[in-house]
Motif scaffolding. Structure first.
Motif, PDB file in Angstrom:
ATOM      1  N   TYR A   1      10.314  -8.689  -5.652  1.00 58.84           N
ATOM      2  CA  TYR A   1       9.250  -7.712  -5.891  1.00 58.84           C
ATOM      3  C   TYR A   1       8.566  -7.984  -7.221  1.00 58.84           C
ATOM      4  O   TYR A   1       9.100  -8.643  -8.102  1.00 58.84           O
ATOM      5  CB  TYR A   1       9.832  -6.300  -5.883  1.00 58.84           C
ATOM      6  CG  TYR A   1      10.294  -5.856  -4.522  1.00 58.84           C
ATOM      7  CD1 TYR A   1       9.373  -5.643  -3.501  1.00 58.84           C
ATOM      8  CD2 TYR A   1      11.633  -5.655  -4.254  1.00 58.84           C
ATOM      9  CE1 TYR A   1       9.796  -5.237  -2.248  1.00 58.84           C
ATOM     10  CE2 TYR A   1      12.067  -5.244  -2.998  1.00 58.84           C
ATOM     11  CZ  TYR A   1      11.131  -5.034  -2.000  1.00 58.84           C
ATOM     12  OH  TYR A   1      11.538  -4.634  -0.766  1.00 58.84           O
TER      13      TYR A   1
ATOM     14  N   ARG B   1       8.412 -10.024   3.729  1.00 55.33           N
ATOM     15  CA  ARG B   1       9.306  -8.868   3.717  1.00 55.33           C
ATOM     16  C   ARG B   1       9.155  -7.988   4.951  1.00 55.33           C
ATOM     17  O   ARG B   1       9.751  -6.915   5.016  1.00 55.33           O
ATOM     18  CB  ARG B   1       9.045  -8.025   2.463  1.00 55.33           C
ATOM     19  CG  ARG B   1       9.558  -8.659   1.183  1.00 55.33           C
ATOM     20  CD  ARG B   1       9.557  -7.667   0.032  1.00 55.33           C
ATOM     21  NE  ARG B   1       8.226  -7.406  -0.486  1.00 55.33           N
ATOM     22  CZ  ARG B   1       7.716  -7.968  -1.577  1.00 55.33           C
ATOM     23  NH1 ARG B   1       8.432  -8.808  -2.278  1.00 55.33           N
ATOM     24  NH2 ARG B   1       6.508  -7.663  -1.992  1.00 55.33           N
TER      25      ARG B   1
ATOM     26  N   GLY C   1       7.977  -2.557  -4.397  1.00 55.27           N
ATOM     27  CA  GLY C   1       9.280  -2.391  -3.762  1.00 55.27           C
ATOM     28  C   GLY C   1       9.453  -1.038  -3.096  1.00 55.27           C
ATOM     29  O   GLY C   1      10.550  -0.679  -2.667  1.00 55.27           O
TER      30      GLY C   1
ATOM     31  N   LEU D   1       1.977  -0.437  -3.592  1.00 56.43           N
ATOM     32  CA  LEU D   1       3.235   0.273  -3.282  1.00 56.43           C
ATOM     33  C   LEU D   1       4.261  -0.709  -2.730  1.00 56.43           C
ATOM     34  O   LEU D   1       5.434  -0.697  -3.124  1.00 56.43           O
ATOM     35  CB  LEU D   1       2.991   1.398  -2.265  1.00 56.43           C
ATOM     36  CG  LEU D   1       2.316   2.680  -2.754  1.00 56.43           C
ATOM     37  CD1 LEU D   1       2.122   3.650  -1.591  1.00 56.43           C
ATOM     38  CD2 LEU D   1       3.121   3.360  -3.858  1.00 56.43           C
ATOM     39  N   GLU D   2       3.818  -1.593  -1.827  1.00 57.80           N
ATOM     40  CA  GLU D   2       4.751  -2.567  -1.240  1.00 57.80           C
ATOM     41  C   GLU D   2       5.192  -3.590  -2.282  1.00 57.80           C
ATOM     42  O   GLU D   2       6.373  -3.924  -2.381  1.00 57.80           O
ATOM     43  CB  GLU D   2       4.100  -3.254  -0.033  1.00 57.80           C
ATOM     44  CG  GLU D   2       5.097  -3.797   0.991  1.00 57.80           C
ATOM     45  CD  GLU D   2       5.840  -5.043   0.546  1.00 57.80           C
ATOM     46  OE1 GLU D   2       6.989  -5.252   0.969  1.00 57.80           O
ATOM     47  OE2 GLU D   2       5.280  -5.822  -0.254  1.00 57.80           O
ATOM     48  N   ARG D   3       4.224  -4.082  -3.094  1.00 54.26           N
ATOM     49  CA  ARG D   3       4.557  -5.028  -4.182  1.00 54.26           C
ATOM     50  C   ARG D   3       5.626  -4.456  -5.113  1.00 54.26           C
ATOM     51  O   ARG D   3       6.473  -5.165  -5.630  1.00 54.26           O
ATOM     52  CB  ARG D   3       3.310  -5.312  -5.042  1.00 54.26           C
ATOM     53  CG  ARG D   3       2.230  -6.119  -4.379  1.00 54.26           C
ATOM     54  CD  ARG D   3       2.504  -7.589  -4.451  1.00 54.26           C
ATOM     55  NE  ARG D   3       2.655  -8.100  -3.104  1.00 54.26           N
ATOM     56  CZ  ARG D   3       2.705  -9.385  -2.792  1.00 54.26           C
ATOM     57  NH1 ARG D   3       2.583 -10.311  -3.730  1.00 54.26           N
ATOM     58  NH2 ARG D   3       2.887  -9.764  -1.550  1.00 54.26           N
TER      59      ARG D   3
ATOM     60  N   GLY E   1       8.435   0.003  -0.280  1.00 50.67           N
ATOM     61  CA  GLY E   1       8.614   0.014   1.166  1.00 50.67           C
ATOM     62  C   GLY E   1      10.094   0.009   1.527  1.00 50.67           C
ATOM     63  O   GLY E   1      10.463  -0.004   2.693  1.00 50.67           O
TER      64      GLY E   1
END
Lengths: 187, 200
Positions: free
Chosen positions: A22, A111, B35, B31-33, B37
């Motif tokens: 991330y 992911r 973490g 939001l996904e970048r 999710g």
């Protein structure tokens, strides 16, 4: 990016096998903050999430029981004037974008996968039950507070709204207070 | 520059929906970048092993707050035209307490469960349907809740109003608070998760 390549041991691997790590939370925070700032500058409003789902709920109730929905002040606030489409709404379009943006980022980082997020000490069924009940509790809480982490904590927080800061402090305080009882789900 | 553009009539409602889609894509992407999710990443905040929920939220708040402050100071953004959510103090505190329980139990918040669902997390899908059910329950019980829901109305009430401080000084204090918070978060992570590994 799915091109397989050979390692020095002659083993064929794909860079898809391992999801990429991330982003730094500080960098991701700046990105999120700039998106929020863009919403202020372009629209004069902020982000949201729970409001979009309230539009879905109000539209659903109106479809099943129009008179019932129209007699409820909470639903009518989200339904707008009679004859207008409650789903032609800023937050509804924004939340569709959120799903698309999340999917793009997840695909770029490898992911995207079918999975249930949980700790090792809880069964899948129990985790899904917790997700449903927890989601329900959260839905009620977000309506009492007139917004969620997006519409209150981020949007109202950066505009220094007292109610948004009070909400945010309450969320963290309560989550830390009950975390012990849910440790078997996560640790 | 006359911002906010929409409030000054630079484009209409239909175009605003397209703007909504693009702003949503940016929101979901970061939001996904970050973490978010992953419910495990989000829940780690409450066990002190990964404090990225706090870090991401506060960097985002500080970034948007400073951006809006500077743009309005330069005369490019009419700050009074940006919507501030009205404060209803007691129901918002109570709602936050309820929300926090849902967060630890469900693992997501309303925005992050969309990202989780979009990236294949089944618990995110289930959380999303749970949340919709919760909103429906709230709506059906609204006549009983309405009195509490509309109590302690305070309108557009901001921290500078509350603290009786100048706007710029309040902004500066929030930045200091955030910096102290980040330093504390780094120390807590080292203490509770010295290896820095993802707990799972």
């Amino acid at each position: 990016m799915s091109e397989p390549f050979a390692t020095d041991h002659g083993v064929i691997v794909s860079d898809r096998a391992e999801p990429r790590p991330y982003m730094s939370p500080y960098l991701a925070g700046v990105g999120l903050g700039l998106v929020l700032l863009a919403a202020y500058v372009v629209m004069g409003r902020g982000l949201g999430a729970s409001g979009a789902f309230t539009s879905f709920v109000a539209a659903g109730v109106e479809t099943v029981a129009p008179a019932h929905a129209r007699s409820n002040a909470f639903y009518t606030e989200y339904l707008g004037d009679p004859g207008t489409n409650p789903l032609k709404n800023w937050l509804v379009f924004e939340i569709i974008g959120v799903a698309i943006g999340g999917l793009i980022s997840g695909m770029l980082a490898g992911r995207v996968r079918k999975e249930v997020e949980k700790g090792p000490r809880i069964s899948v069924n129990k985790r899904l039950l917790f997700a449903f009940v927890g989601g329900g509790i959260m839905g009620i809480g977000s309506k009492l507070a007139r917004g969620c982490t997006s519409g209150q904590a981020l949007t109202g927080g950066a505009m220094l709204s007292v109610g948004s800061w009070a909400f945010m402090i309450a969320v963290f305080a309560s989550a830390y207070a009950v975390a012990y009882f849910f440790r078997r789900q996560w640790l | 520059m006359n911002a906010p553009f929409y409030k000054f009539g630079l484009f209409g409602e239909d175009a605003s929906l397209l703007v909504a889609l693009f702003i949503g894509i940016g929101f979901g992407f970061f939001l996904e970048r970050a973490g978010f999710g992953s419910a495990r990443k989000l829940a780690a905040q409450f066990y002190f092993t990964d404090l990225r929920v706090f870090k991401v939220m506060f960097v985002a708040i500080v970034t948007a707050m400073l951006g809006a402050f500077w743009l309005s100071w330069l005369g490019l953004l009419d700050y009074t035209q940006v919507t501030v959510p009205s404060t209803y103090l007691v129901p918002q505190i109570f709602g936050g307490l309820v929300f926090g329980v849902g967060f630890v139990m469900g693992g997501y918040c309303p925005g992050t469960c969309c990202v989780a669902a979009a990236t294949g997390r089944l618990d995110g899908v289930v959380h999303l349907f749970g949340m919709i059910s919760g909103i429906l329950i709230f709506g059906e019980l609204y006549s009983f809740i309405e009195g509490f829901y509309t109590s302690t109305p305070m309108g557009r009430f901001t921290l500078p109003d509350l603290l009786q401080l100048p706007f710029g000084l309040t902004v500066f204090l929030v930045v200091l608070l955030a910096l102290a918070g980040f330093a504390a978060a780094e120390r807590l992570e080292k203490k509770f998760n010295p290896s820095g590994e993802i707990p799972s």
